[in-house]
Design an enzyme around this catalytic site. Structure first.
Site, PDB file in Angstrom:
ATOM      1  N   CYS A   1       0.816  -1.223   0.000  1.00 18.82           N
ATOM      2  CA  CYS A   1       0.000   0.000   0.000  1.00 18.82           C
ATOM      3  C   CYS A   1       0.849   1.273   0.000  1.00 18.82           C
ATOM      4  CB  CYS A   1      -0.955   0.008   1.181  1.00 18.82           C
ATOM      5  SG  CYS A   1      -2.123  -1.356   1.125  1.00 18.82           S
TER       6      CYS A   1
ATOM      7  N   HIS B   1      -3.170   7.633   1.815  1.00 17.35           N
ATOM      8  CA  HIS B   1      -3.573   6.288   1.390  1.00 17.35           C
ATOM      9  C   HIS B   1      -4.992   6.066   1.906  1.00 17.35           C
ATOM     10  CE1 HIS B   1      -3.834   2.117   0.665  1.00 17.35           C
ATOM     11  NE2 HIS B   1      -3.649   1.732   1.916  1.00 17.35           N
TER      12      HIS B   1
ATOM     13  N   ASN C   1     -10.003   0.233  -0.384  1.00 18.88           N
ATOM     14  CA  ASN C   1      -8.543   0.272  -0.322  1.00 18.88           C
ATOM     15  C   ASN C   1      -7.984  -0.360  -1.599  1.00 18.88           C
ATOM     16  OD1 ASN C   1      -5.827  -0.087   0.215  1.00 18.88           O
ATOM     17  ND2 ASN C   1      -6.135  -0.823   2.311  1.00 18.88           N
TER      18      ASN C   1
HETATM   19  O1  UT7 Z   1      -3.780  -0.640   3.378  1.00 21.43           O
HETATM   20  C1  UT7 Z   1      -2.935  -1.197   4.317  1.00 21.43           C
HETATM   21  C2  UT7 Z   1      -3.273  -0.715   5.625  1.00 21.43           C
HETATM   22  N1  UT7 Z   1      -4.494  -1.325   6.096  1.00 21.43           N
HETATM   23  C3  UT7 Z   1      -5.198  -0.675   6.987  1.00 21.43           C
HETATM   24  O2  UT7 Z   1      -4.866   0.440   7.290  1.00 21.43           O
HETATM   25  C4  UT7 Z   1      -6.362  -1.335   7.652  1.00 21.43           C
HETATM   26  C5  UT7 Z   1      -6.298  -1.062   9.126  1.00 21.43           C
HETATM   27  N2  UT7 Z   1      -7.363  -1.619   9.906  1.00 21.43           N
HETATM   28  C6  UT7 Z   1      -8.663  -1.255   9.796  1.00 21.43           C
HETATM   29  O3  UT7 Z   1      -9.034  -0.490   8.931  1.00 21.43           O
HETATM   30  C7  UT7 Z   1      -9.628  -1.737  10.846  1.00 21.43           C
HETATM   31  O4  UT7 Z   1      -8.927  -2.377  11.877  1.00 21.43           O
HETATM   32  C8  UT7 Z   1     -10.715  -2.699  10.292  1.00 21.43           C
HETATM   33  C9  UT7 Z   1     -11.711  -1.932   9.425  1.00 21.43           C
HETATM   34  C10 UT7 Z   1     -10.062  -3.810   9.518  1.00 21.43           C
HETATM   35  C11 UT7 Z   1     -11.505  -3.316  11.458  1.00 21.43           C
HETATM   36  O5  UT7 Z   1     -12.044  -2.323  12.283  1.00 21.43           O
HETATM   37  P1  UT7 Z   1     -11.896  -2.418  13.872  1.00 21.43           P
HETATM   38  O6  UT7 Z   1     -12.661  -1.319  14.452  1.00 21.43           O
HETATM   39  O7  UT7 Z   1     -10.425  -2.477  14.170  1.00 21.43           O
HETATM   40  O8  UT7 Z   1     -12.639  -3.764  14.191  1.00 21.43           O
HETATM   41  P2  UT7 Z   1     -12.037  -5.092  14.864  1.00 21.43           P
HETATM   42  O9  UT7 Z   1     -11.063  -5.758  13.968  1.00 21.43           O
HETATM   43  O10 UT7 Z   1     -11.616  -4.760  16.230  1.00 21.43           O
HETATM   44  O11 UT7 Z   1     -13.322  -5.948  14.928  1.00 21.43           O
HETATM   45  C12 UT7 Z   1     -14.401  -5.598  15.773  1.00 21.43           C
HETATM   46  C13 UT7 Z   1     -15.444  -6.678  15.623  1.00 21.43           C
HETATM   47  C14 UT7 Z   1     -14.909  -8.096  15.787  1.00 21.43           C
HETATM   48  O12 UT7 Z   1     -15.884  -8.838  16.489  1.00 21.43           O
HETATM   49  P3  UT7 Z   1     -15.655  -9.202  18.022  1.00 21.43           P
HETATM   50  O13 UT7 Z   1     -14.387 -10.001  18.059  1.00 21.43           O
HETATM   51  O14 UT7 Z   1     -15.546  -7.894  18.731  1.00 21.43           O
HETATM   52  O15 UT7 Z   1     -16.899  -9.987  18.363  1.00 21.43           O
HETATM   53  C15 UT7 Z   1     -14.830  -8.605  14.362  1.00 21.43           C
HETATM   54  O16 UT7 Z   1     -14.993  -9.994  14.273  1.00 21.43           O
HETATM   55  O17 UT7 Z   1     -16.029  -6.607  14.320  1.00 21.43           O
HETATM   56  C16 UT7 Z   1     -16.011  -7.903  13.738  1.00 21.43           C
HETATM   57  N3  UT7 Z   1     -15.877  -7.776  12.294  1.00 21.43           N
HETATM   58  C17 UT7 Z   1     -16.950  -7.588  11.491  1.00 21.43           C
HETATM   59  N4  UT7 Z   1     -18.264  -7.503  11.768  1.00 21.43           N
HETATM   60  C18 UT7 Z   1     -19.087  -7.308  10.731  1.00 21.43           C
HETATM   61  C19 UT7 Z   1     -14.757  -7.776  11.522  1.00 21.43           C
HETATM   62  N5  UT7 Z   1     -15.087  -7.603  10.249  1.00 21.43           N
HETATM   63  C20 UT7 Z   1     -16.428  -7.496  10.196  1.00 21.43           C
HETATM   64  C21 UT7 Z   1     -17.357  -7.296   9.157  1.00 21.43           C
HETATM   65  N6  UT7 Z   1     -18.673  -7.202   9.465  1.00 21.43           N
HETATM   66  N7  UT7 Z   1     -16.984  -7.164   7.857  1.00 21.43           N
END
Ligand code: UT7
Length: 323
Positions: free
Chosen positions: A114, A250, A280
């Site tokens: 990225c 980005h 992304n």
């Molecule tokens: O381009 C390279 C760089 N990449 C990035 O910059 C990406 C960086 N990360 C992110 O953008 C975020 O961390 C995400 C969008 C990937 C995730 O957001 P988050 O607020 O960090 O959520 P999380 O990973 O802490 O997940 C929270 C909850 C989890 O459930 P539990 O364990 O709390 O029950 C996940 O399983 O959300 C759940 N979850 C979803 N729920 C519904 C993860 N993906 C999904 C989904 N739909 N698609």
């Protein structure tokens, strides 16, 4: 007097197929509301069957060349940032070179995921400053839809396909921060963080592989490292946060974009945001956003533009450009 790499043209291409968040609701435990609230993404484009990264790159390049009033034959070099090449080799860049009818320049790919476009831009600038090239086409192009795990709701809802391109030309300049062109670059990587974001396959391991990401951890690194690299690049250019007209980050997550802008002390009305429409697109996201920003009338000649990106590696960096 000095030489600067001045932007002469910019362009982008997005595949025709637009995929809304609702598409994922049909086969994953997810919702449109979750995707929007956690990432800011509303839709993304996916390449058609048979459409490759070099196809997208060539279309974006043609638009950038048209704006620059150049043809492929005018180029000394082509640098493509991609992690989703058509083939293991030759490079996407040489395929684009052939598509553009260039036989006299040289072409190669850069792989920094990225952060690929800022690495490619910095390399292109170095080619110009060292006198190895006068006109360089820099492209970010990806087909990340090909490396998704469609059962992993934490990643497959986030990525999209597309390409963006810039044409740089060597021009004499005063050597001040008022010059047009690339004013400073800052590149970083730290391989200790390999397991946070990677594809679990490749040629040497004889597997295809799918993208794996520890989203929360990448998020934490992103906010800290993006603000830091943008700061360093601005300092190298002898400029301050107040001098910035546009941040072109980005486009991974609106919450990362907002938190980084806050850290930089730049208000969101000075940030070009396309993540809602593109998702992304990895190395393509910054040139796509630059092109959309110019097309929308946001970025104008003379504006100070700061780009910043982070991705797998981890690799991250920033480029300061006076447009
Ligand atoms: O381009 C390279 C760089 N990449 C990035 O910059 C990406 C960086 N990360 C992110 O953008 C975020 O961390 C995400 C969008 C990937 C995730 O957001 P988050 O607020 O960090 O959520 P999380 O990973 O802490 O997940 C929270 C909850 C989890 O459930 P539990 O364990 O709390 O029950 C996940 O399983 O959300 C759940 N979850 C979803 N729920 C519904 C993860 N993906 C999904 C989904 N739909 N698609």
């Amino acid at each position: 007097m000095t030489i600067r790499s001045v932007v002469k043209g910019v362009g982008h291409y997005l595949p025709e197929k637009i995929v809304p968040n609702s598409y994922f609701e049909s086969f994953l435990d997810t919702t449109n509301e979750w995707i929007i609230s956690r990432s800011g993404i509303e839709r993304r484009h996916f390449a058609a069957e048979g459409q490759t990264t070099s196809d997208l790159a060539t279309k974006a390049a043609a638009k950038a060349l048209a704006m620059a009033g150049m043809t492929g034959e005018d180029l000394d070099a082509i640098v493509v940032a991609t992690s989703t090449a058509d083939l293991t080799f030759p490079s996407v860049a040489t395929m684009v070179q052939n598509n553009l009818g260039n036989t006299t320049g040289f072409a190669f790919d850069v792989q920094a995921v990225c952060a690929g476009f800022v690495f490619a831009l910095s390399n292109a600038n170095a080619l110009i400053l060292s006198g190895q090239a006068k006109r360089v086409l820099v492209i970010g192009a990806e087909t990340f839809s090909r490396i998704m795990d469609w059962t992993d709701r934490g990643t497959c809802v986030l990525f999209g396909d597309g390409a963006g391109a810039l044409v740089l030309q060597a021009e004499d300049a005063a050597g001040t921060s008022g010059d047009r062109g690339i004013l400073a670059t800052d590149l970083n990587s730290d391989g200790r963080f390999k397991d946070l974001l990677y594809v679990d396959g490749g040629v040497s391991t004889q597997t295809t592989g799918r993208l794996r990401m520890e989203g929360k951890e990448v998020f934490r690194h992103a906010v800290e490292k993006l603000a830091d690299t943008a700061d360093k690049a601005l300092t190298k250019a002898g400029l301050a946060h107040d001098d910035v007209d546009w941040v072109v980050p980005h486009q991974a997550n609106i919450r990362i974009i907002q938190a980084t802008a806050r850290k930089l002390g730049v208000s969101m009305d000075k940030v070009v945001v396309t993540v809602q429409d593109h998702g992304n697109t990895s190395a393509a996201s910054i040139p796509l956003a630059l092109s959309v920003g110019v097309q929308n009338g946001q970025i104008k000649q003379g504006d100070l533009v700061v780009t910043e990106a982070i991705g797998g590696g981890l690799a991250w960096g920033s480029v300061v450009i006076r447009w």
